[in-house]
Scaffold this active site. Structure first.
Site, PDB file in Angstrom:
ATOM      1  N   HIS A  28       0.838  -1.194   0.000  1.00 13.76           N
ATOM      2  CA  HIS A  28       0.000   0.000   0.000  1.00 13.76           C
ATOM      3  C   HIS A  28       0.869   1.238   0.000  1.00 13.76           C
ATOM      4  O   HIS A  28       0.415   2.311   0.322  1.00 13.76           O
ATOM      5  CB  HIS A  28      -0.903  -0.014   1.230  1.00 13.76           C
ATOM      6  CG  HIS A  28      -0.289  -0.831   2.289  1.00 13.76           C
ATOM      7  ND1 HIS A  28      -0.340  -2.198   2.270  1.00 13.76           N
ATOM      8  CD2 HIS A  28       0.536  -0.503   3.295  1.00 13.76           C
ATOM      9  CE1 HIS A  28       0.379  -2.664   3.272  1.00 13.76           C
ATOM     10  NE2 HIS A  28       0.930  -1.660   3.880  1.00 13.76           N
ATOM     11  N   CYS A  29       2.162   1.067  -0.287  1.00 15.26           N
ATOM     12  CA  CYS A  29       3.043   2.238  -0.242  1.00 15.26           C
ATOM     13  C   CYS A  29       3.659   2.487  -1.612  1.00 15.26           C
ATOM     14  O   CYS A  29       3.345   3.441  -2.288  1.00 15.26           O
ATOM     15  CB  CYS A  29       4.162   2.005   0.759  1.00 15.26           C
ATOM     16  SG  CYS A  29       3.570   1.380   2.298  1.00 15.26           S
ATOM     17  N   ILE A  30       4.555   1.566  -2.003  1.00 13.61           N
ATOM     18  CA  ILE A  30       5.369   1.806  -3.192  1.00 13.61           C
ATOM     19  C   ILE A  30       4.533   2.013  -4.459  1.00 13.61           C
ATOM     20  O   ILE A  30       4.827   2.891  -5.263  1.00 13.61           O
ATOM     21  CB  ILE A  30       6.415   0.683  -3.375  1.00 13.61           C
ATOM     22  CG1 ILE A  30       7.209   0.500  -2.078  1.00 13.61           C
ATOM     23  CG2 ILE A  30       7.353   1.012  -4.512  1.00 13.61           C
ATOM     24  CD1 ILE A  30       7.834   1.763  -1.513  1.00 13.61           C
ATOM     25  N   LEU A  68       1.650   3.351  -4.617  1.00 15.26           N
ATOM     26  CA  LEU A  68       0.758   4.497  -4.470  1.00 15.26           C
ATOM     27  C   LEU A  68       1.482   5.819  -4.208  1.00 15.26           C
ATOM     28  O   LEU A  68       1.172   6.847  -4.805  1.00 15.26           O
ATOM     29  CB  LEU A  68      -0.209   4.262  -3.296  1.00 15.26           C
ATOM     30  CG  LEU A  68      -1.407   3.362  -3.523  1.00 15.26           C
ATOM     31  CD1 LEU A  68      -1.008   1.940  -3.830  1.00 15.26           C
ATOM     32  CD2 LEU A  68      -2.312   3.349  -2.307  1.00 15.26           C
ATOM     33  N   ASP A  69       2.464   5.778  -3.293  1.00 14.39           N
ATOM     34  CA  ASP A  69       3.060   7.039  -2.825  1.00 14.39           C
ATOM     35  C   ASP A  69       3.583   7.922  -3.963  1.00 14.39           C
ATOM     36  O   ASP A  69       3.337   9.134  -3.975  1.00 14.39           O
ATOM     37  CB  ASP A  69       4.193   6.738  -1.827  1.00 14.39           C
ATOM     38  CG  ASP A  69       3.660   6.000  -0.603  1.00 14.39           C
ATOM     39  OD1 ASP A  69       4.460   5.395   0.117  1.00 14.39           O
ATOM     40  OD2 ASP A  69       2.423   6.017  -0.396  1.00 14.39           O
TER      41      ASP A  69
END
Ligand code: SAJ
Length: 427
Positions: free
Chosen positions: A258-260, A262-263
Site C-alpha cells: 500500500h506504499c510503493i 501508491l506514494d
C-alpha cells in the site's frame, strides 16, 4: 501525559504498543469496531505484533482502544496513522485525514500536539490540518502544536522496528518542532528534526519513489536480459559486489503493498499543480504495471516448449501476498497475474499458506489450494509469485512440472524445467 494514536493498522498499532512499552498511557482510536474488539481480546491482526505481546499491553492497563473520537478531549499528543489510498481515478484520497481533522475540530484538547504520520504529498499538513484549524480559530504553535513525521514501518522486517528506525520530523513552528522532537525521543531511538513539515513529507516520498523507480529500472533490465540471453540475477549479484555507490534491487512480477505503488502518485499529482510532469514516476508506474503481462507472455513461451498454450492449461500460482512471509494481499501483483491468466482462458489456481483467500475483480472469493504434491503434479506450469520462506522448494522442483520463477527462489536448483524471468527460455 496521555498519548493518542488514530488508525490502528500496520503503522498505528505497533506505534501504540511501543508507546505503552515505554510507560505511556495510550488511547487508540479506530473507526473499525472489529479492530477494537480484537485488541481487547488480545488477538493481534498485525503481523509484527504477537498476540502475547498485545495481551501484555492490555494487561498493563495503559492502552485503551476505542471507536469514540470524543476521547480526543483527554489526549495530550496525537499521532495520525490513517491510510492515504488512491481514488478511482488514481488521485490522492485524503478523506481519512479529513475525517480525523473534523473530529479534532470538535474535540481538540487545548495545547494538543498533533503529528501526521500518513505518507502524503508535500503541503498536506499545512493545507488539510493547519488551515482547517485556523478556520475555527486555533493557532498552530499557540492553541495546539503541529508536526509531520513519516512512518517507516517495513512489515516483517525483524531487524528494524518502530523503536530503532530513525524518525524524521518537521514542525509548523519552532515550538511545534521542539515539542514533537521531545515526545518522539521518548520512544524512538533517533529523531531527525528538519526545517518544515514539507521537507519531512517530501523526504518520505523521495524514499519510496526511489524504490519504485529503481525496481522499475531493474524490471526493464530483466526484460532486456531475457531478450539478450543473459541471466539478470547473475548480473545483479555481480554488480552488487561493488562495495560503494550501488544498491541491488530485484525484478519481480510487479510491485505490491500500500506504499510503493501508491506514494509516487501522490508526488506526481501534487507536482502537476506546479505544472511539473514527472517522467520518472509515470514511466516507473507503467513499467512495473507491465510486469504481469511479461509473466503471462513468458509462461506462454515456456508452455510452447511443451507444445501447449496458455489457453485451457492448468496454471498454479505459488504465493499471492505482495512480499514474502506476510499475509497482506493489497495491490499484490499476483492478483493481476491471476486475472490475466483467467482472461487468457487458463484454469488458474493459487497456493499461499499465508493468504487463504482473496476476492477477484468480479468480487468472487478465490480460495488457496490445499497443499497437495500429487495434485500439484497435474499442473501444466507453476508460476512462483512470492518467495515465502516456508514453501517446500525441493519437493516442488522434484515434481517435474515446468516452473516459472519470478523471484529467483529456485536459484539453487538446476532442473531444466525451471525457468526464471530475466533469462531466456533457451538457456
Ligand atoms: N520489490 C521488488 N523488487 C525489489 C524490492 C521490492 O519487486 O527489489 C517489490 C516487493 O515484492 C513488493 C513491493 O516491491 O511487492 C514493495 O516492497 P518493499 O520492500 O518496498 O516493501 P513495503 O512496501 O512493505 O515497505 C516499504 C518499506 N520497505 C523498505 O524500505 C525495504 C519502506 O519503503 C517503507 O517503510 C514502507 O514501504 C512504507 O510504509 O512506506
Amino acid at each position: 501525559a496521555v498519548l493518542g494514536v488514530v488508525g490502528l493498522g500496520y503503522v498505528g498499532l505497533p506505534l501504540a504498543v511501543e508507546m505503552v512499552n515505554q510507560g505511556f498511557t495510550v488511547i487508540g482510536i479506530d473507526l473499525d469496531a472489529s479492530k477494537v474488539d480484537s485488541i481487547y481480546q488480545g488477538d493481534s491482526y498485525i503481523h509484527d505484533i504477537s498476540s502475547d505481546e498485545l495481551k501484555k499491553v492490555m494487561q498493563s492497563g495503559r492502552f485503551q482502544p476505542t471507536t469514540d473520537y470524543s476521547m480526543l478531549r483527554v489526549i495530550d499528543a496525537l499521532s495520525i496513522c490513517v491510510p492515504t489510498p488512491l481514488s478511482e481515478n488514481q488521485d490522492p484520497d485524503t478523506s481519512y485525514i479529513e475525517t480525523v481533522v473534523d473530529q479534532i475540530k470538535l474535540h481538540m484538547k487545548p495545547g494538543m500536539l498533533i503529528t501526521l504520520e500518513s505518507t502524503t504529498y508535500p503541503g498536506t499538513t499545512e493545507e488539510l490540518i493547519q488551515q482547517e484549524l485556523d478556520k475555527v480559530g486555533h493557532e498552530a504553535g499557540k492553541d495546539y502544536f503541529l508536526c509531520f513525521s513519516p512512518e517507516r514501518v517495513d512489515p516483517s522486517n525483524g531487524r528494524f522496528t518502530t523503536f530503532n528506525t530513525p524518525k524524521v520530523i518537521g514542525g509548523t513552528t519552532e515550538a511545534c518542532l521542539k515539542l514533537g522532537t521531545a515526545l518522539y525521543s521518548k520512544y524512538v531511538e533517533t529523531v531527525v528534526p528538519v526545517s518544515s513539515p514539507k521537507v519531512a513529507e517530501m523526504s518520505k516520498l523521495l524514499e519510496n519513489t526511489f524504490r519504485s523507480v529503481n525496481i522499475a529500472f531493474v524490471n526493464e533490465m530483466a526484460m532486456m536480459c531475457d531478450r539478450m540471453g543473459i541471466d539478470i540475477w547473475e548480473v545483479i549479484d555481480a554488480a552488487a559486489t561493488k562495495p560503494f555507490g550501488f544498491m541491488p534491487f530485484y525484478p519481480g512480477p510487479g510491485i505490491g503493498g500500500h506504499c510503493i505503488p501508491l506514494d509516487p502518485m501522490y508526488l506526481s499529482w501534487k507536482a502537476k499543480g506546479f505544472r511539473f510532469y514527472s517522467k520518472f514516476i509515470e514511466l516507473a508506474q507503467s513499467t512495473n504495471d507491465n510486469m504481469p503481462y511479461y509473466v503471462l507472455n513468458k509462461t506462454s513461451t515456456i508452455l510452447n516448449e511443451y507444445a501447449k498454450s496458455v489457453r485451457k492449461s492448468n496454471i498454479l500460482l505459488l504465493g499471492m501476498a505482495y512480499k514474502p512471509n506476510i499475509a497482506d494481499l493489497r495491490e499484490s501483483p499476483g492478483l493481476e497475474v491471476y486475472e490475466l491468466f483467467k482472461e487468457s482462458g487458463a484454469n488458474v489456481s493459487y497456493y499461499d499458506l499465508h493468504a487463504a483467500s482473496f476476492k477477484d475483480k468480479h468480487g468472487e472469493t478465490v480460495h488457496s489450494q490445499a497443499f497437495n504434491l500429487e495434485q500439484f503434479k497435474t499442473y501444466d506450469c507453476i508460476v512462483l509469485i512470492t518467495n515465502h520462506s516456508d514453501l517446500p522448494y525441493y519437493d516442488i522442483a522434484e515434481l517435474g512440472v515446468p516452473i516459472l520463477d519470478t523471484r529467483n527462489a529456485f536459484r539453487s536448483y538446476t532442473h531444466s524445467h525451471i525457468y526464471k524471468i530475466g533469462h531466456s527460455v533457451q538457456h
